[in-house]
Design an enzyme around this catalytic site. Structure first.
Site, PDB file in Angstrom:
ATOM      1  N   VAL A   1      35.986 -27.816 -36.780  1.00 53.26           N
ATOM      2  CA  VAL A   1      36.806 -26.689 -37.257  1.00 53.26           C
ATOM      3  C   VAL A   1      37.757 -26.141 -36.192  1.00 53.26           C
ATOM      4  CG1 VAL A   1      36.754 -24.496 -38.459  1.00 53.26           C
ATOM      5  CG2 VAL A   1      34.853 -26.069 -38.698  1.00 53.26           C
TER       6      VAL A   1
ATOM      7  N   GLY B   1      38.892 -27.506 -33.392  1.00 55.34           N
ATOM      8  CA  GLY B   1      39.914 -28.489 -33.025  1.00 55.34           C
ATOM      9  C   GLY B   1      40.968 -28.655 -34.112  1.00 55.34           C
TER      10      GLY B   1
ATOM     11  N   ARG C   1      36.327 -38.942 -32.798  1.00 55.53           N
ATOM     12  CA  ARG C   1      35.493 -40.146 -32.617  1.00 55.53           C
ATOM     13  C   ARG C   1      35.206 -40.827 -33.953  1.00 55.53           C
ATOM     14  NH1 ARG C   1      29.709 -40.173 -29.954  1.00 55.53           N
ATOM     15  NH2 ARG C   1      29.654 -38.492 -31.467  1.00 55.53           N
TER      16      ARG C   1
ATOM     17  N   VAL D   1      35.651 -30.490 -28.048  1.00 57.50           N
ATOM     18  CA  VAL D   1      34.349 -31.029 -28.460  1.00 57.50           C
ATOM     19  C   VAL D   1      33.260 -30.148 -27.874  1.00 57.50           C
ATOM     20  CG1 VAL D   1      35.263 -33.376 -28.584  1.00 57.50           C
ATOM     21  CG2 VAL D   1      34.093 -32.639 -26.510  1.00 57.50           C
TER      22      VAL D   1
ATOM     23  N   SER E   1      39.683 -17.905 -27.091  1.00 59.81           N
ATOM     24  CA  SER E   1      38.906 -16.950 -27.877  1.00 59.81           C
ATOM     25  C   SER E   1      39.617 -16.587 -29.168  1.00 59.81           C
ATOM     26  CB  SER E   1      38.650 -15.674 -27.079  1.00 59.81           C
ATOM     27  OG  SER E   1      37.948 -14.753 -27.895  1.00 59.81           O
ATOM     28  N   GLY E   2      38.792 -16.277 -30.156  1.00 66.55           N
ATOM     29  CA  GLY E   2      39.354 -15.817 -31.429  1.00 66.55           C
ATOM     30  C   GLY E   2      38.697 -16.470 -32.609  1.00 66.55           C
TER      31      GLY E   2
ATOM     32  N   LYS F   1      36.831 -16.478 -19.307  1.00 65.85           N
ATOM     33  CA  LYS F   1      36.379 -16.535 -20.708  1.00 65.85           C
ATOM     34  C   LYS F   1      34.882 -16.185 -20.802  1.00 65.85           C
ATOM     35  CE  LYS F   1      36.190 -17.312 -25.164  1.00 65.85           C
ATOM     36  NZ  LYS F   1      34.917 -17.729 -25.583  1.00 65.85           N
TER      37      LYS F   1
ATOM     38  N   HIS G   1      34.588 -12.567 -20.575  1.00 71.20           N
ATOM     39  CA  HIS G   1      35.039 -12.056 -21.883  1.00 71.20           C
ATOM     40  C   HIS G   1      33.865 -12.044 -22.864  1.00 71.20           C
ATOM     41  CE1 HIS G   1      36.095 -13.002 -26.063  1.00 71.20           C
ATOM     42  NE2 HIS G   1      37.178 -12.268 -25.909  1.00 71.20           N
ATOM     43  N   ASN G   2      33.127 -13.136 -22.903  1.00 72.54           N
ATOM     44  CA  ASN G   2      31.993 -13.208 -23.824  1.00 72.54           C
ATOM     45  C   ASN G   2      30.895 -12.226 -23.458  1.00 72.54           C
ATOM     46  OD1 ASN G   2      33.483 -15.375 -24.891  1.00 72.54           O
ATOM     47  ND2 ASN G   2      31.618 -16.471 -25.438  1.00 72.54           N
TER      48      ASN G   2
ATOM     49  N   GLU H   1      31.983  -9.097 -24.723  1.00 70.10           N
ATOM     50  CA  GLU H   1      31.823  -9.175 -26.194  1.00 70.10           C
ATOM     51  C   GLU H   1      30.379  -8.818 -26.585  1.00 70.10           C
ATOM     52  OE1 GLU H   1      33.342 -12.912 -28.010  1.00 70.10           O
ATOM     53  OE2 GLU H   1      31.326 -13.194 -28.835  1.00 70.10           O
TER      54      GLU H   1
ATOM     55  N   HIS I   1      12.376  -3.729   8.000  1.00 68.98           N
ATOM     56  CA  HIS I   1      13.682  -4.254   7.594  1.00 68.98           C
ATOM     57  C   HIS I   1      14.843  -3.420   8.136  1.00 68.98           C
ATOM     58  CE1 HIS I   1      11.981  -7.372   5.157  1.00 68.98           C
ATOM     59  NE2 HIS I   1      11.210  -6.509   4.515  1.00 68.98           N
TER      60      HIS I   1
HETATM   61  C1  6PG Z   1      35.284 -16.159 -28.918  1.00 69.19           C
HETATM   62  C2  6PG Z   1      33.795 -16.129 -29.096  1.00 69.19           C
HETATM   63  C3  6PG Z   1      33.284 -17.529 -29.260  1.00 69.19           C
HETATM   64  C4  6PG Z   1      31.930 -17.612 -29.895  1.00 69.19           C
HETATM   65  C5  6PG Z   1      30.838 -17.090 -29.028  1.00 69.19           C
HETATM   66  C6  6PG Z   1      29.643 -16.608 -29.800  1.00 69.19           C
HETATM   67  O1  6PG Z   1      35.721 -15.622 -27.912  1.00 69.19           O
HETATM   68  O2  6PG Z   1      35.974 -16.682 -29.785  1.00 69.19           O
HETATM   69  O3  6PG Z   1      33.222 -15.547 -27.985  1.00 69.19           O
HETATM   70  O4  6PG Z   1      33.362 -18.145 -28.019  1.00 69.19           O
HETATM   71  O5  6PG Z   1      31.948 -16.987 -31.127  1.00 69.19           O
HETATM   72  O6  6PG Z   1      30.473 -18.145 -28.190  1.00 69.19           O
HETATM   73  O7  6PG Z   1      28.628 -16.500 -28.913  1.00 69.19           O
HETATM   74  P1  6PG Z   1      27.129 -16.359 -29.300  1.00 69.19           P
HETATM   75  O8  6PG Z   1      26.796 -17.409 -30.314  1.00 69.19           O
HETATM   76  O9  6PG Z   1      26.419 -16.547 -28.018  1.00 69.19           O
HETATM   77  O10 6PG Z   1      27.002 -14.976 -29.872  1.00 69.19           O
END
Ligand code: 6PG
Length: 481
Positions: free
Chosen positions: A12, A14, A34, A74, A128-129, A184, A187-188, A191, A452
Site C-alpha cells: 500500500v 509503495g 518482487r 519494503v 510520515s503520513g 523520523k 517524530h514517532n 507521536e 563517588h
Molecule cells: C507515520 C506513522 C507510521 C506508522 C507508525 C505506527 O509517521 O506515518 O508514524 O510510521 O503508522 O509506525 O506505529 P505503531 O504501530 O508503533 O503505533
C-alpha cells in the site's frame, strides 16, 4: 530510459507513493515488485499514471534516467537489505538508492557506509503520513549526502505535503547518512506521547468528568479550533463519534484496550537513554502501551486493589483544565523530543536544524498541527534555544495553564485514574523550574557508599567525605571512577 524516479515494493505505502509521484508534473515513474502480480495490478488499475513496469531489477534499472533514483518501500530489516543488494548489482556509480521505510537509523548509518563504498548514494528517508499521506502528500525526512539531495530534493518536493501557513513543501535535507531516519524515529516517539496525552485527557473527561464518548468527541472538535488544532485531535473526535454497528455501543467501548506497537517508540526511548536525553513523556507513553498489553498481569492485580477511589467532584472548569493540562504536557513532550533531536545531532555530527524540522512537520505527517508552526517560530526567534520551555511564547502558555495542569494531575491521582504522561510531564517541568533538586542528596548517598565524590556550591574542586571514618571532608584531586 524514460523514468526520472522508480519505486521498489508496491504494497500500500509503495503503491500510493508511486501514484503520488506519477500524478505530479514532470515525473515518470518506474515500478517494480518482487511478485509481478502486484506490479501488474497497479499498472492496470492506474493506467492514467503512465507507470513503466519492470519484471526484473535489470529491466527496472534500464528504464531509469541517470543518475538513477529509486525509492525502496519494503519491510524494514532483511527485506530492505536484499533489495539494496539487488539494486547495487544493476545500478551504476552515482545512482541514488532511497530507503523510504521505517528503518532503525543505526541500520541506515551502516547501509549508507557500505553502499557509499560501492559508489552509490544511499538515502534513508523518513516518510510520515500513513497511506493517505503517501498518496496525497507526506512529510519527508531524507538523510544521505547533500549531493544526492540535489537530484532527489526536487522530486520529493513535487509530492510532499505543503504547509498551510506558507505553502512550503514539507521536505528538507535533514542531515547526512542516518539523520533522516533518526528524526523520523523521534517524530514517532512524539507521536506516541501525543496519542497517550490525548488518551489520558479522554479517560479523565469520561471517568472523572462523566462525559460520554460522543460528548468528548464534541469537546475535541472544539479544541481542534484552538491552539491544540491537529490531525490527531481531529481523528480522535472521529473515533469517539463512531458507533459499533453490531452492538450499538460506542466503538471505543468494543475495542480491546491493549495498544499495539511496531517498535519506533521503543527505539526513541532507547536512543534517548543512550544520548542522556530525558524523554520522560515519550517513555511513559511507550510504557503505558506496554502495561496495557499485559492482560494477565492486569487481571491478577485488579482484584487486589483495596478500595476503588471515587472520582473526585469537579466543577465546570474541569474540561478547560484538562485542555490546559493537555496543552502544557504537549509542550513538554515536544521540548523533550527536540532535546533528543539536538542530542542526536551532536552525537552523530549532524547539523540538525530544529526550526526546519518543525516546519516540515507542519503538514503531511501524523503529528501535523498548528503547534508545529509555533515551534518553528520559537527556533526562528532563537536558534540556540536551550529548551522549548524557555521560549517566551511557550513559557507564557505553560505558566498560564500551570494551575489547571496541577489540578488535573492531582484529580487524576485522587480519582485513581492513571495519567502517567500528564504527571511525568508536570514533574519534568517542575524539575527544570526548581531552585534546588534532591540531586544534591543523591550525590551525598553516592559519596557515602562508593566514594563517588561531589562538588560544592561555594568552592571549586572535587570533594569526598570520609563517611566511615572521621567524617571530615577532603578535597580530592582526581575523581575516582
Ligand atoms: C507515520 C506513522 C507510521 C506508522 C507508525 C505506527 O509517521 O506515518 O508514524 O510510521 O503508522 O509506525 O506505529 P505503531 O504501530 O508503533 O503505533
Amino acid at each position: 530510459p524514460r523514468a526520472n524516479i522508480g519505486v521498489v515494493g508496491l504494497a500500500v505505502m509503495g503503491s500510493n507513493l508511486a501514484r503520488n509521484l506519477a500524478s505530479r508534473e514532470g515525473n515518470t515513474v518506474a515500478v517494480y515488485n518482487r511478485s509481478p502480480e502486484r506490479t501488474e495490478a497497479l499498472v492496470n488499475e492506474h493506467s492514467e499514471a503512465g507507470f513503466i513496469p519492470a519484471t526484473s531489477l535489470q529491466e527496472f534499472a534500464a528504464s531509469l534516467q541517470r543518475p538513477r533514483t529509486a525509492i525502496i518501500m519494503v519491510q524494514a530489516g532483511k527485506a530492505t537489505d536484499a533489495v539494496i543488494d539487488g539494486l547495487c548489482e544493476v545500478f551504476e556509480p552515482g545512482d541514488i538508492i532511497v530507503d523510504g521505510g521505517n528503518a532503525l537509523f543505526t541500520d541506515t548509518i551502516r547501509r549508507e557506509a557500505t553502499v557509499r563504498e560501492r559508489g552509490f548514494h544511499f538515502v534513508g528517508a523518513g516518510i510520515s503520513g500513513g497511506e493517505e499521506g503517501a498518496l496525497k502528500g507526506p512529510s519527508i525526512m531524507p538523510g544521505g549526502s547533500a549531493e544526492s539531495y540535489e537530484t532527489l530534493g526536487p522530486i520529493l518536493k513535487t509530492i510532499a505535503a505543503r504547509a498551510p501557513e506558507d505553502g512550503e513543501p514539507c521536505v528538507t535535507h535533514v542531515g547526512t547518512d542516518g539523520a533522516g531516519h533518526f528524526v523520523k524515529m523521534i517524530h514517532n516517539g512524539i507521536e506516541y506521547a501525543d496519542m497517550q496525552l490525548i488518551g489520558e485527557a479522554y479517560d479523565l473527561l469520561r471517568r472523572v468528568g462523566g462525559l460520554e464518548p460522543a460528548q468528548i468527541a464534541e469537546v475535541f472538535s472544539e479544541w481542534n479550533q484552538g491552539p491544540l488544532s491537529s490531525y490527531l485531535i481531529e481523528i480522535t473526535a472521529e473515533v469517539l463519534r463512531q458507533v459499533d454497528a453490531e452492538t450499538g455501543k460506542p466503538f471505543v467501548d468494543v475495542v480491546l484496550d491493549q495498544a499495539g506497537q511496531k517498535g519506533t517508540g521503543t527505539w526513541t526511548v532507547q536512543s534517548a537513554l543512550s544520548l542522556g536525553a530525558p524523554v520522560s513523556g515519550i517513555a511513559e507513553a511507550v510504557f503505558a502501551r506496554g502495561v496495557s498489553s499485559h492482560p494477565e498481569q492486569r487481571e491478577t492485580v485488579r482484584p487486589t486493589v483495596a478500595s476503588r477511589p471515587e472520582p473526585q467532584q469537579v466543577d465546570e472548569r474541569f474540561v478547560e483544565d484538562v485542555r490546559k493540562a493537555l496543552y502544557a504536557s504537549k509542550v513538554v513532550a515536544y521540548a523533550q523530543g527536540f532535546d533528543a533531536i539536538l542530542a542526536g545531532g551532536r552525537e552523530h555530527g549532524w547539523e540538525l536544524n530544529p526550526g526546519e524540522i518543525a516546519k516540515i512537520w507542519r503538514a503531511g505527517c501524523i503529528i501535523r498541527a498548528v503547534f508545529l508552526g509555533r515551534i518553528a517560530e520559537a527556533y526562528g526567534r532563537n536558534p540556540e534555544l536551550k529548551s522549548l520551555l524557555a521560549d517566551p511564547f511557550f513559557a507564557g502558555e505553560v505558566a498560564e495553564g500551570a494551575d489547571a495542569w496541577r489540578r488535573v494531575v492531582a484529580t487524576a491521582a485522587l480519582s485513581g485514574v492513571p495519567a502517567p504522561a500528564f504527571s511525568a510531564s508536570l514533574s519534568y517541568y517542575d524539575s527544570l523550574a526548581a531552585d534546588r533538586l534532591p540531586a544534591a542528596l543523591i550525590q551525598g548517598q553516592r559519596d557515602f557508599f562508593g566514594a563517588h565524590t561531589y562538588r560544592r556550591i561555594d568552592r571549586e574542586g572535587v570533594f569526598h567525605t570520609d563517611w566511615s571514618g572521621d567524617r571530615v571532608e577532603r578535597r580530592v584531586d582526581v575523581a575516582p571512577k
